[in-house]
Motif scaffolding. Structure first.
Motif, PDB file in Angstrom:
ATOM      1  N   PRO A   1     -10.788  12.789   7.603  1.00  0.00           N
ATOM      2  CA  PRO A   1     -11.316  12.838   8.974  1.00  0.00           C
ATOM      3  C   PRO A   1     -12.324  11.715   9.205  1.00  0.00           C
ATOM      4  N   PRO A   2     -12.103  10.880  10.206  1.00  0.00           N
ATOM      5  CA  PRO A   2     -12.981   9.724  10.412  1.00  0.00           C
ATOM      6  C   PRO A   2     -14.348  10.089  10.970  1.00  0.00           C
ATOM      7  N   LEU A   3     -15.303   9.185  10.763  1.00  0.00           N
ATOM      8  CA  LEU A   3     -16.655   9.371  11.283  1.00  0.00           C
ATOM      9  C   LEU A   3     -16.808   8.715  12.641  1.00  0.00           C
ATOM     10  N   ILE A   4     -16.084   7.613  12.867  1.00  0.00           N
ATOM     11  CA  ILE A   4     -16.156   6.886  14.145  1.00  0.00           C
ATOM     12  C   ILE A   4     -14.738   6.419  14.503  1.00  0.00           C
ATOM     13  N   GLY A   5     -14.580   5.872  15.718  1.00  0.00           N
ATOM     14  CA  GLY A   5     -13.266   5.402  16.172  1.00  0.00           C
ATOM     15  C   GLY A   5     -12.883   4.076  15.518  1.00  0.00           C
ATOM     16  N   TYR A   6     -11.623   3.692  15.705  1.00  0.00           N
ATOM     17  CA  TYR A   6     -11.107   2.506  14.998  1.00  0.00           C
ATOM     18  C   TYR A   6     -10.940   1.268  15.857  1.00  0.00           C
ATOM     19  N   GLU A   7     -11.297   1.379  17.122  1.00  0.00           N
ATOM     20  CA  GLU A   7     -11.116   0.253  18.031  1.00  0.00           C
ATOM     21  C   GLU A   7     -11.810  -1.025  17.526  1.00  0.00           C
ATOM     22  N   GLY A   8     -11.065  -2.131  17.556  1.00  0.00           N
ATOM     23  CA  GLY A   8     -11.692  -3.432  17.313  1.00  0.00           C
ATOM     24  C   GLY A   8     -12.001  -3.751  15.865  1.00  0.00           C
ATOM     25  N   ARG A   9     -11.509  -2.984  14.925  1.00  0.00           N
ATOM     26  CA  ARG A   9     -11.797  -3.315  13.521  1.00  0.00           C
ATOM     27  C   ARG A   9     -10.582  -3.066  12.638  1.00  0.00           C
ATOM     28  N   ASP A  10      -9.450  -3.614  13.113  1.00  0.00           N
ATOM     29  CA  ASP A  10      -8.195  -3.454  12.381  1.00  0.00           C
ATOM     30  C   ASP A  10      -8.218  -4.219  11.060  1.00  0.00           C
ATOM     31  N   PRO A  11      -7.824  -3.564   9.983  1.00  0.00           N
ATOM     32  CA  PRO A  11      -7.695  -4.259   8.691  1.00  0.00           C
ATOM     33  C   PRO A  11      -6.741  -5.457   8.790  1.00  0.00           C
ATOM     34  N   VAL A  12      -6.901  -6.380   7.850  1.00  0.00           N
ATOM     35  CA  VAL A  12      -6.043  -7.560   7.797  1.00  0.00           C
ATOM     36  C   VAL A  12      -5.105  -7.422   6.603  1.00  0.00           C
ATOM     37  N   VAL A  13      -3.823  -7.647   6.828  1.00  0.00           N
ATOM     38  CA  VAL A  13      -2.902  -7.765   5.698  1.00  0.00           C
ATOM     39  C   VAL A  13      -2.341  -9.179   5.695  1.00  0.00           C
ATOM     40  N   ALA A  14      -1.947  -9.640   4.516  1.00  0.00           N
ATOM     41  CA  ALA A  14      -1.439 -11.004   4.374  1.00  0.00           C
ATOM     42  C   ALA A  14      -0.353 -10.983   3.317  1.00  0.00           C
ATOM     43  N   VAL A  15       0.704 -11.727   3.571  1.00  0.00           N
ATOM     44  CA  VAL A  15       1.854 -11.664   2.669  1.00  0.00           C
ATOM     45  C   VAL A  15       2.370 -13.067   2.349  1.00  0.00           C
ATOM     46  N   HIS A  16       2.648 -13.281   1.082  1.00  0.00           N
ATOM     47  CA  HIS A  16       3.385 -14.472   0.656  1.00  0.00           C
ATOM     48  C   HIS A  16       4.798 -14.018   0.308  1.00  0.00           C
ATOM     49  N   ARG A  17       5.789 -14.714   0.856  1.00  0.00           N
ATOM     50  CA  ARG A  17       7.186 -14.423   0.474  1.00  0.00           C
ATOM     51  C   ARG A  17       7.736 -15.628  -0.287  1.00  0.00           C
ATOM     52  N   PRO A  18       8.378 -15.370  -1.416  1.00  0.00           N
ATOM     53  CA  PRO A  18       8.855 -16.480  -2.254  1.00  0.00           C
ATOM     54  C   PRO A  18      10.148 -17.063  -1.687  1.00  0.00           C
ATOM     55  N   ARG A  19      10.507 -18.241  -2.152  1.00  0.00           N
ATOM     56  CA  ARG A  19      11.815 -18.795  -1.777  1.00  0.00           C
ATOM     57  C   ARG A  19      12.902 -18.047  -2.537  1.00  0.00           C
ATOM     58  N   ASN A  20      12.666 -17.853  -3.846  1.00  0.00           N
ATOM     59  CA  ASN A  20      13.629 -17.102  -4.664  1.00  0.00           C
ATOM     60  C   ASN A  20      12.874 -15.986  -5.360  1.00  0.00           C
ATOM     61  N   LYS A  21      13.203 -14.778  -5.016  1.00  0.00           N
ATOM     62  CA  LYS A  21      12.489 -13.654  -5.614  1.00  0.00           C
ATOM     63  C   LYS A  21      13.024 -13.416  -7.015  1.00  0.00           C
ATOM     64  N   VAL A  22      12.197 -13.665  -8.020  1.00  0.00           N
ATOM     65  CA  VAL A  22      12.614 -13.376  -9.387  1.00  0.00           C
ATOM     66  C   VAL A  22      11.670 -12.368 -10.059  1.00  0.00           C
ATOM     67  N   GLY A  23      10.422 -12.363  -9.650  1.00  0.00           N
ATOM     68  CA  GLY A  23       9.444 -11.513 -10.330  1.00  0.00           C
ATOM     69  C   GLY A  23       9.194 -10.201  -9.613  1.00  0.00           C
ATOM     70  N   ARG A  24       8.111  -9.559 -10.024  1.00  0.00           N
ATOM     71  CA  ARG A  24       7.728  -8.264  -9.444  1.00  0.00           C
ATOM     72  C   ARG A  24       6.687  -8.489  -8.348  1.00  0.00           C
ATOM     73  N   SER A  25       6.753  -7.677  -7.305  1.00  0.00           N
ATOM     74  CA  SER A  25       5.810  -7.841  -6.204  1.00  0.00           C
ATOM     75  C   SER A  25       4.476  -7.182  -6.550  1.00  0.00           C
ATOM     76  N   LEU A  26       3.427  -7.689  -5.914  1.00  0.00           N
ATOM     77  CA  LEU A  26       2.070  -7.246  -6.254  1.00  0.00           C
ATOM     78  C   LEU A  26       1.226  -7.173  -4.998  1.00  0.00           C
ATOM     79  N   MET A  27       0.412  -6.129  -4.888  1.00  0.00           N
ATOM     80  CA  MET A  27      -0.619  -6.041  -3.840  1.00  0.00           C
ATOM     81  C   MET A  27      -1.971  -6.274  -4.488  1.00  0.00           C
ATOM     82  N   LEU A  28      -2.732  -7.234  -3.941  1.00  0.00           N
ATOM     83  CA  LEU A  28      -4.126  -7.435  -4.353  1.00  0.00           C
ATOM     84  C   LEU A  28      -4.977  -7.023  -3.159  1.00  0.00           C
ATOM     85  N   GLN A  29      -5.641  -5.899  -3.263  1.00  0.00           N
ATOM     86  CA  GLN A  29      -6.363  -5.367  -2.101  1.00  0.00           C
ATOM     87  C   GLN A  29      -7.872  -5.391  -2.303  1.00  0.00           C
TER      88      GLN A  29
END
Ligand SMILES: [Zn+2]
Length: 441
Positions: free
Chosen positions: A80-108
């Protein structure tokens, strides 16, 4: 053993470490810029913008993910939130490879920081980063703006070598890690399930690999007493005294949950994993009036293996029992849950991402990474509990997080950055940056 675990040839390893070392000043400058944003609850916007720019600067596509409390409300990980969420959206960022060979990873990482506390006790102002004897001081230096900077710099180091991950690499800068985790939940749900998630949360005074964390419930108890003039004190019920009596009854909860029979094995040798903290108190109107109302805000630890909802019912039961004390007769007591409603979680040291991070840390420092079963919580739980993704935390040595004069060791930040770069290389694999991308550099 290191070679086998890392799967990176020695020449490349050396080149990666040199590239990270060449970016040390840039890494520390990014950290300092992040610390200058006083990104406490509700004030995260400018720091999120700084992170969006940093992600884009590292060549990632970055966008905002709204936290829609209505849509998330039925998710079992929602708090349950303490305040509203307006105007403070989290940022996500993604790198996509040319050839996917490895395992994907999230660094948060999270941009939110806890309040500075008594600012006058800080040696230097909390939101003006200051370097003394190899440590950077400031609120959020360790928890966890160093981890955010390290993630970006690790990727930058690879691109200096003309290399990029050969698998999807996700990054996220989220909000409310310190009170709900809803920012991380929204970011996780907005992206494809990665093969692992690594969060560079700080270690406890040394670099550490998290092996578990407790859950946490935030509860708010409001006591309404009976007002009176102090000369007729016996006619009133002092709400502040009543709240204090209720608070005292929670010592029993700590004792019970820390008893050996309630402990999860991963916390077997921990001193006191389950803590109840009375973090806020408000109430009263006048020194010569018996106070009518008081409200205490509590943070209650939850042992892994116990559900936070079961603990919430236990909290209600304890409050009701304490409220039945004859000294409180005539008072009304109300319990609310806002903020953390979070289960504990285990991050097995044997899982693939933990083994790889351990090998990377050994490669960089020559030392064995120490394990840490945390008596606090992080956003890593979402990936494990609700997505079935391997996750853990590993980050730099910290001092006084949530306290006065918070600091992070800058050598340790450099080491963690190098270990993150090796981890990306070992987990995702590497490919040459595409012709177009290298021309645009
Ligand atoms: Zn943190």
């Amino acid at each position: 053993m290191t070679d086998a675990a890392l799967h990176i040839d020695p020449g490349l390893r050396r080149a990666i470490l040199e590239a990270v070392a060449s970016l040390r000043a840039e890494n520390e400058a990014l950290l300092a810029r992040l610390v200058r944003h006083p990104s406490t609850l509700g004030n995260e916007q400018s720091c999120l913008a700084e992170m969006a720019a940093a992600f884009r600067g590292a060549g990632l596509a970055a966008w905002r993910v709204p936290v829609d409390a209505g849509a998330l409300a039925d998710h079992p990980g929602f708090s349950p939130p303490l305040i509203g969420y307006e105007g403070r959206d989290p940022v996500v960022a993604v790198h996509r490879p040319r050839n996917k060979v490895g395992r994907s990873l999230m660094l948060q990482g999270h941009v939110d920081v806890v309040p500075e506390g008594a600012a006058d006790l800080w040696q230097t102002p909390p939101f003006e980063p200051s370097v003394r004897e190899g440590r950077m001081y400031g609120r959020g230096t360790a928890d966890m703006k160093a981890g955010l900077a390290a993630s970006v710099t690790a990727l930058r180091a690879l691109s200096l070598l003309g290399l990029q991950p050969a698998a999807e690499l996700q990054m996220a800068a989220v909000i409310e890690e310190e009170c709900t985790g809803n920012g991380a939940l929204a970011a996780m749900l907005a992206l494809e399930k990665p093969d692992a998630c690594l969060i560079p949360e700080p270690g406890p005074g040394y670099s550490a690999l998290y092996t578990a964390e407790v859950g946490v419930v935030w509860a708010w108890v409001t006591v309404t007493g009976r007002p009176a003039h102090v000369r007729e004190m016996h006619l009133g019920v002092n709400a502040i005294e009543a709240a204090t009596l209720i608070a005292a009854s929670f010592k029993g909860y700590e004792e019970t949950m820390n008893a050996q029979e309630h402990r999860h094995p991963v916390f077997a040798s921990h001193n006191h994993p389950i803590n109840v903290n009375f973090g806020t108190i408000e109430g009263g109107d006048w020194n010569s009036s018996v106070p009518t109302r008081a409200r205490i805000g509590m943070r209650i630890g939850v042992m892994p293996g116990h559900s936070c909802r079961e603990v919430a019912r236990e909290i209600e039961r304890r409050v009701a029992e304490a409220a039945s004390d004859p000294r409180l007769s005539g008072a009304t007591v109300r319990t609310e849950f806002k903020g953390f409603m979070a289960d504990g979680c285990v991050f097995p040291a044997e899982q693939a991402i933990s083994r790889l991070v351990t090998a990377a840390h050994r490669e960089v420092t020559g030392e064995e990474l120490r394990h840490y079963a945390a008596p606090g919580l992080t956003d890593a739980r979402f990936y494990v509990l609700y997505q079935g993704t391997e996750a853990t935390c590993y980050g730099p040595d910290s001092d006084n997080i949530h306290g006065i004069d918070e600091s992070v060791g800058l050598q340790s930040v450099a080491d963690v950055t190098a270990a993150l770069a090796l981890t990306i290389a070992g987990w995702c694999g590497l490919e040459a940056v595409s012709g177009e991308a290298s021309r645009s550099k």
